[in-house]
Design an enzyme around this catalytic site. Structure first.
Site, PDB file in Angstrom:
ATOM      1  CG  ASN A 204      -0.242  -0.032   2.552  1.00 33.86           C
ATOM      2  OD1 ASN A 204       0.635   0.715   2.949  1.00 33.86           O
ATOM      3  ND2 ASN A 204      -0.296  -1.131   3.449  1.00 33.86           N
ATOM      4  CG  ASP A 273      -7.114  -4.916   5.696  1.00 38.62           C
ATOM      5  OD1 ASP A 273      -6.517  -4.958   6.968  1.00 38.62           O
ATOM      6  OD2 ASP A 273      -7.797  -4.075   5.293  1.00 38.62           O
ATOM      7  CE  LYS A 283       8.940 -12.351 -14.152  1.00 37.04           C
ATOM      8  NZ  LYS A 283       9.678 -11.689 -15.293  1.00 37.04           N
ATOM      9  CG  PHE A 319      -2.892   5.728  13.228  1.00 38.26           C
ATOM     10  CD1 PHE A 319      -1.958   5.520  14.279  1.00 38.26           C
ATOM     11  CD2 PHE A 319      -2.494   7.176  12.466  1.00 38.26           C
ATOM     12  CE1 PHE A 319      -1.113   6.670  14.793  1.00 38.26           C
ATOM     13  CE2 PHE A 319      -1.606   7.682  12.748  1.00 38.26           C
ATOM     14  CZ  PHE A 319      -1.218   7.663  13.943  1.00 38.26           C
ATOM     15  CE  LYS A 333     -11.228   0.933  10.367  1.00 40.35           C
ATOM     16  NZ  LYS A 333     -10.492   1.655   9.363  1.00 40.35           N
ATOM     17  CE  LYS A 337      -9.145  -3.021  14.046  1.00 43.29           C
ATOM     18  NZ  LYS A 337      -8.086  -2.960  13.026  1.00 43.29           N
TER      19      LYS A 337
HETATM   20  N1  CTP Z   1      -4.232  -3.112  11.744  1.00 42.95           N
HETATM   21  C1  CTP Z   1      -3.580  -4.125  12.232  1.00 42.95           C
HETATM   22  N2  CTP Z   1      -3.704  -5.380  11.542  1.00 42.95           N
HETATM   23  C2  CTP Z   1      -4.195  -5.269  10.257  1.00 42.95           C
HETATM   24  C3  CTP Z   1      -5.213  -4.389   9.906  1.00 42.95           C
HETATM   25  C4  CTP Z   1      -5.012  -3.209  10.563  1.00 42.95           C
HETATM   26  O1  CTP Z   1      -3.002  -4.157  13.394  1.00 42.95           O
HETATM   27  N3  CTP Z   1      -4.489  -6.704   9.549  1.00 42.95           N
HETATM   28  C5  CTP Z   1      -4.256  -1.758  12.542  1.00 42.95           C
HETATM   29  C6  CTP Z   1      -3.517  -0.850  11.831  1.00 42.95           C
HETATM   30  O2  CTP Z   1      -2.303  -0.672  12.191  1.00 42.95           O
HETATM   31  C7  CTP Z   1      -4.207   0.647  12.545  1.00 42.95           C
HETATM   32  C8  CTP Z   1      -5.866  -0.023  12.572  1.00 42.95           C
HETATM   33  O3  CTP Z   1      -5.568  -1.693  12.710  1.00 42.95           O
HETATM   34  O4  CTP Z   1      -3.752   0.976  13.689  1.00 42.95           O
HETATM   35  C9  CTP Z   1      -7.032   0.338  11.518  1.00 42.95           C
HETATM   36  O5  CTP Z   1      -6.444   0.213  10.397  1.00 42.95           O
HETATM   37  P1  CTP Z   1      -7.308   0.341   9.292  1.00 42.95           P
HETATM   38  O6  CTP Z   1      -6.577  -0.116   7.989  1.00 42.95           O
HETATM   39  O7  CTP Z   1      -7.664   1.824   9.069  1.00 42.95           O
HETATM   40  O8  CTP Z   1      -8.584  -0.404   9.593  1.00 42.95           O
HETATM   41  P2  CTP Z   1      -8.899  -2.036   9.228  1.00 42.95           P
HETATM   42  O9  CTP Z   1      -8.993  -2.604  10.614  1.00 42.95           O
HETATM   43  O10 CTP Z   1      -8.080  -2.805   8.524  1.00 42.95           O
HETATM   44  O11 CTP Z   1     -10.472  -1.981   8.583  1.00 42.95           O
HETATM   45  P3  CTP Z   1     -10.678  -1.684   7.126  1.00 42.95           P
HETATM   46  O12 CTP Z   1      -9.381  -1.890   6.280  1.00 42.95           O
HETATM   47  O13 CTP Z   1     -11.837  -2.242   6.934  1.00 42.95           O
HETATM   48  O14 CTP Z   1     -11.043  -0.146   7.246  1.00 42.95           O
END
Ligand code: CTP
Length: 401
Positions: A204, A273, A283, A319, A333, A337
């Site tokens: 990302n 995610d 490859k 975050f 969230k 969490k």
């Molecule tokens: N985070 C994490 N592990 C993951 C995904 C996210 O620890 N697999 C943490 C990120 O570091 C951040 C928080 O969760 O502090 C929220 O991340 P974000 O990407 O905004 O949210 P998601 O929980 O992944 O939800 P979505 O992508 O559906 O918005």
């Protein structure tokens, strides 16, 4: 905080412009002072325009009745001399005041930091070394020069320490008593990367700048900081322990290993995610048929797992990167969490957030209180965040006037 930045006459004087900028990033107002020799290497206008303050270079210029070196000595919090030549160090050691900077040094009662830069033989000379001993004995912090290629063509010690290292030492002195001394802080930053094959990956746009700024700010406030970082192009902040990881699984393992020993944990990383179900060792060829569909599996939610095993006394910050429904999604969230604080980022704005040097955040806590920061550099957003965390933990000392 007001810092007098003394610049003396050597080739490294040009680096004082970077030092000035970094000090400003750290929240300081910079008052530049240059020696006559320094002005041969760097135009005063550069420091004047960057700092927004007149460069003081002369004991006798000011026609007002105020005694300028005394006024400056009284109204500043720290004197940083970078670069400091052998000549200036010698004058400081012997209390000679024959120009503005050396006169300022003998009138100052603030902490003093000197970052020497000179030729290797000048550095090694017993006169320089004994002057440094005198200054150290008087409480001056000496930021040792590095070894390397010198402007004179020789190789050895004498090159000015990295601006980041000098500024970190100065800010750390200024922030003594700023409330995070000895606290163990764990910060994650950057993206995670999931390999598809040896050349392709899923990742990302996170640059890591926000997490690195949070780690650097905690470090200067006295914390013992571990930074778990996905791949970025950033240098680790001086003094911070860096654990470099790549995939979400590696990040989960590194964080898991440090979580129990940490009092404050900030998950600023943009953890992916999803990861490919299979990682090909070879490859993938474009016509072997496997590229038609890339099958993905969800990865562990690291923060969610931390929220589940959090014990009393641990403070967990997450975050939320949102392109719409900022407050609603961030609150969801925060609760799901089990966080103590969430930092919500609106990623739909191109001038802030991902990859930018600026950010504006909305902080939300479980009691429903919220606070929005102004649009600031990421380092200042980090300071804003730490101020609020310290308020929440009530570890901030009583401010002494
Ligand atoms: N985070 C994490 N592990 C993951 C995904 C996210 O620890 N697999 C943490 C990120 O570091 C951040 C928080 O969760 O502090 C929220 O991340 P974000 O990407 O905004 O949210 P998601 O929980 O992944 O939800 P979505 O992508 O559906 O918005």
């Amino acid at each position: 905080m007001r810092i007098v930045l003394g610049v003396t006459g050597c080739i490294a004087a040009y680096k004082s412009a970077v030092i000035l900028r970094l000090l400003q990033e750290g929240g300081c107002e910079v008052l530049p002072v240059m020696t006559e020799h320094a002005k041969r290497f760097l135009g005063p206008l550069t420091l004047e325009k960057l700092s927004g303050n007149r460069v003081v270079d002369n004991l006798f210029r000011d026609s007002s009745t105020a005694i300028e070196h005394i006024a400056l000595a009284r109204s500043s919090d720290l004197l940083l001399v970078a670069p400091a030549t052998a000549n200036t160090l010698a004058k400081f050691a012997h209390g000679i005041g024959d120009d503005f900077l050396s006169t300022l040094y003998v009138s100052t009662v603030t902490p003093t930091v000197a970052a020497p830069a000179m030729n290797v033989e000048m550095w090694r000379h017993p006169a320089t070394q004994s002057n440094l001993e005198v200054l150290r004995g008087r409480g001056v912090t000496v930021v040792e020069p590095e070894a390397g290629y010198l402007a004179c063509g020789e190789v050895g010690e004498g090159r000015l320490a990295a601006p980041e290292v000098i500024v970190e030492r100065a800010l750390r002195i200024l922030s003594r008593g700023k409330g995070l001394e000895g606290k163990r802080v764990l910060v994650t930053a950057g993206p995670t990367v999931e390999d598809i094959d040896p050349v392709r990956f899923l990742s990302n746009r996170s640059s890591g700048k926000m997490g690195y700024a949070i780690a650097a700010e905690a470090q200067t406030r006295g914390a013992r900081v571990t930074l778990v970082s996905g791949p970025t192009h950033l240098n680790p902040p001086p003094g911070v322990e860096l654990l470099a990881v790549r995939s979400a699984e590696e990040m989960a393992a590194a964080v898991g290993g440090r979580f129990d020993g940490s009092e404050i944990v900030i998950m600023a990383a943009a953890v992916g995610d999803f990861a490919p179900v299979h990682r090909s060792r070879e490859k993938i060829k474009k016509n072997d048929g496997r590229l038609g569909t890339l099958r993905l599996r969800p990865v562990r939610d690291i923060l969610m797992e931390l929220g589940e095993k959090k014990r009393a006394g641990q403070f967990l910050v997450g975050f939320a990167a949102e392109s719409s429904g900022l407050r609603r999604n961030a609150l969801e969230k925060l609760r799901r969490k089990r966080l103590d604080l969430i930092v919500a980022n609106d990623i739909s704005r191109p001038d802030r957030g991902f990859a930018s040097d600026y950010n504006q955040v909305l902080l939300l806590n479980p009691e429903g209180a919220e606070e929005k920061s102004p649009l600031l550099t990421k380092r200042r957003v980090a300071a804003f965040l730490w101020d609020r965390i310290q308020d929440r933990l009530a570890v901030r000392p009583v401010q002494v006037a």
